[in-house]
Design a protein around this motif. Sequence first.
Motif, PDB file in Angstrom:
ATOM      1  N   HIS A 216       5.510 -30.846  58.413  1.00  0.00           N
ATOM      2  CA  HIS A 216       6.133 -32.016  58.892  1.00  0.00           C
ATOM      3  C   HIS A 216       5.008 -33.113  59.041  1.00  0.00           C
ATOM      4  O   HIS A 216       4.503 -33.439  59.778  1.00  0.00           O
ATOM      5  N   TYR A 217       4.775 -33.617  57.652  1.00  0.00           N
ATOM      6  CA  TYR A 217       3.702 -34.774  57.614  1.00  0.00           C
ATOM      7  C   TYR A 217       3.873 -35.654  56.532  1.00  0.00           C
ATOM      8  O   TYR A 217       4.791 -35.633  55.602  1.00  0.00           O
ATOM      9  N   GLU A 218       3.216 -36.726  56.510  1.00  0.00           N
ATOM     10  CA  GLU A 218       3.301 -37.767  55.447  1.00  0.00           C
ATOM     11  C   GLU A 218       1.617 -37.775  55.205  1.00  0.00           C
ATOM     12  O   GLU A 218       0.680 -37.726  55.884  1.00  0.00           O
ATOM     13  N   VAL A 219       1.441 -38.108  53.621  1.00  0.00           N
ATOM     14  CA  VAL A 219      -0.105 -38.414  53.312  1.00  0.00           C
ATOM     15  C   VAL A 219      -0.033 -39.716  52.829  1.00  0.00           C
ATOM     16  O   VAL A 219       0.860 -40.385  52.045  1.00  0.00           O
ATOM     17  N   LEU A 220      -1.133 -40.661  53.323  1.00  0.00           N
ATOM     18  CA  LEU A 220      -1.494 -41.825  52.967  1.00  0.00           C
ATOM     19  C   LEU A 220      -2.897 -41.777  52.061  1.00  0.00           C
ATOM     20  O   LEU A 220      -3.753 -41.330  52.757  1.00  0.00           O
ATOM     21  N   ILE A 221      -2.783 -41.894  51.039  1.00  0.00           N
ATOM     22  CA  ILE A 221      -4.003 -41.943  49.994  1.00  0.00           C
ATOM     23  C   ILE A 221      -4.362 -43.363  49.801  1.00  0.00           C
ATOM     24  O   ILE A 221      -3.845 -44.216  49.394  1.00  0.00           O
TER      25      ILE A 221
ATOM     26  N   LEU B 151       5.799 -35.472  63.555  1.00  0.00           N
ATOM     27  CA  LEU B 151       5.130 -36.240  62.328  1.00  0.00           C
ATOM     28  C   LEU B 151       3.751 -36.267  62.396  1.00  0.00           C
ATOM     29  O   LEU B 151       3.164 -36.907  63.297  1.00  0.00           O
ATOM     30  N   VAL B 152       2.887 -35.741  61.530  1.00  0.00           N
ATOM     31  CA  VAL B 152       1.565 -35.824  61.461  1.00  0.00           C
ATOM     32  C   VAL B 152       1.180 -36.965  60.278  1.00  0.00           C
ATOM     33  O   VAL B 152       1.569 -36.491  59.054  1.00  0.00           O
TER      34      VAL B 152
ATOM     35  N   VAL C 197      -6.875 -48.897  57.692  1.00  0.00           N
ATOM     36  CA  VAL C 197      -5.667 -49.253  57.015  1.00  0.00           C
ATOM     37  C   VAL C 197      -4.572 -48.161  57.179  1.00  0.00           C
ATOM     38  O   VAL C 197      -3.265 -48.336  57.327  1.00  0.00           O
ATOM     39  N   GLY C 198      -5.126 -47.138  56.905  1.00  0.00           N
ATOM     40  CA  GLY C 198      -4.238 -45.875  56.986  1.00  0.00           C
ATOM     41  C   GLY C 198      -3.673 -45.504  58.360  1.00  0.00           C
ATOM     42  O   GLY C 198      -2.424 -45.294  58.231  1.00  0.00           O
ATOM     43  N   ILE C 199      -4.232 -45.675  59.273  1.00  0.00           N
ATOM     44  CA  ILE C 199      -3.850 -45.932  60.636  1.00  0.00           C
ATOM     45  C   ILE C 199      -2.878 -46.843  60.987  1.00  0.00           C
ATOM     46  O   ILE C 199      -1.677 -46.468  61.549  1.00  0.00           O
ATOM     47  N   ARG C 200      -3.151 -48.034  60.610  1.00  0.00           N
ATOM     48  CA  ARG C 200      -1.917 -48.988  60.576  1.00  0.00           C
ATOM     49  C   ARG C 200      -0.640 -48.671  59.974  1.00  0.00           C
ATOM     50  O   ARG C 200       0.373 -49.235  60.265  1.00  0.00           O
ATOM     51  N   GLU C 201      -0.979 -48.041  58.811  1.00  0.00           N
ATOM     52  CA  GLU C 201       0.318 -47.785  57.891  1.00  0.00           C
ATOM     53  C   GLU C 201       1.205 -46.531  58.230  1.00  0.00           C
ATOM     54  O   GLU C 201       2.164 -46.216  57.938  1.00  0.00           O
ATOM     55  N   SER C 202       0.421 -45.805  59.089  1.00  0.00           N
ATOM     56  CA  SER C 202       0.965 -44.439  59.526  1.00  0.00           C
ATOM     57  C   SER C 202       2.302 -44.637  60.483  1.00  0.00           C
ATOM     58  O   SER C 202       2.386 -45.577  61.149  1.00  0.00           O
ATOM     59  N   LYS C 203       2.862 -43.704  60.470  1.00  0.00           N
ATOM     60  CA  LYS C 203       4.205 -43.270  61.057  1.00  0.00           C
ATOM     61  C   LYS C 203       4.090 -42.137  62.260  1.00  0.00           C
ATOM     62  O   LYS C 203       5.095 -41.999  62.787  1.00  0.00           O
TER      63      LYS C 203
END
Length: 306
Positions: free
Chosen positions: A34-39, A6-7, A83-89
């Motif tokens: 295989h990714y998630e997007v955090l805006i 996962l990216v 914040v994006g890094i902290r919320e990332s999986k």
Amino acid sequence: MGKLELVSVIVTTYKRANLISRAILSVLSQSYKHYEVLIVDDNPVGCIEKKETQAVVRKFLGQANIRYIDLQGNFGYALARNVGIRESKGKYIAFLDDDDEWLPHKLTEQVKCIQEDSSIGMVYCRSVNLKENGEIYKSNKKKLPSGYIFEKILAQDIIGATSKVLVRKSCIDLIGSLNELTPTRADHDFFLRISKKYKIGLVDEVLVNFYIEGNRLSRDFEKKLAGWKFFFASWEEELKKYPKAMKSQKFKFNYEIGKILFLKGETKKSKQFFKKAIALKPYMLKAYFLLFCSYLNISSNKIGLK
């Protein structure tokens, strides 16, 4: 390619509701799926830009794996990315600024590169600067380094922008996220801390488009000056070990500050910085040119300077 990991793609946005669709679409168009997007929305509460951004993002919610994070204020790009890094999986972290665009095989090539060598902490690539009509404004064709290149990155920020990198999450866990205290140059500081511990990989092809939108060089003299002072203070010991890197950064400091002053029309002040830059690197013709323009009070518009 190895295992499909996962990216986490972190898209930070501030006052660019008119451009963010292009950035998001370039993620959705990736061949690597295989990714998630955090805006991460860094617009202040109640401003028209936040409402416009939310209207655009709302159209994408529900597609792929997209999450919207509202910071409820304007805190700056370093905090927004953190914040994006902290919320990332994801196992890997990729960043994308709201006015930039990825080519469709960006993630595929970078994931392949980072999976080939466990000692690589970050992978970067080439980019091209485009005008809004798609015409090439600037393209770097110089040879780019890879491997243990801390000294090279210390001397010159050869990577440049976070939109070009893919980073191991475990690497960030070790070296820390972006420094929120520095007024500017948080990206360069981040790359330096990674390269001090890890090998840097390179996909030697253009995978990112940067669009030139007016003057991309900040004219905030005080902020830029404070950022440079923070950089020299933070990396003082390392710069002393590498005199060539120190000389290179001092040249860049004087040239960049001189250029900002020149763009602002403060040619009297800009002269002293260009003179110091020339003393450090007498063969850099661009400093001579702007010093000459400063003496003649030639405006930046007349020479097409941005």
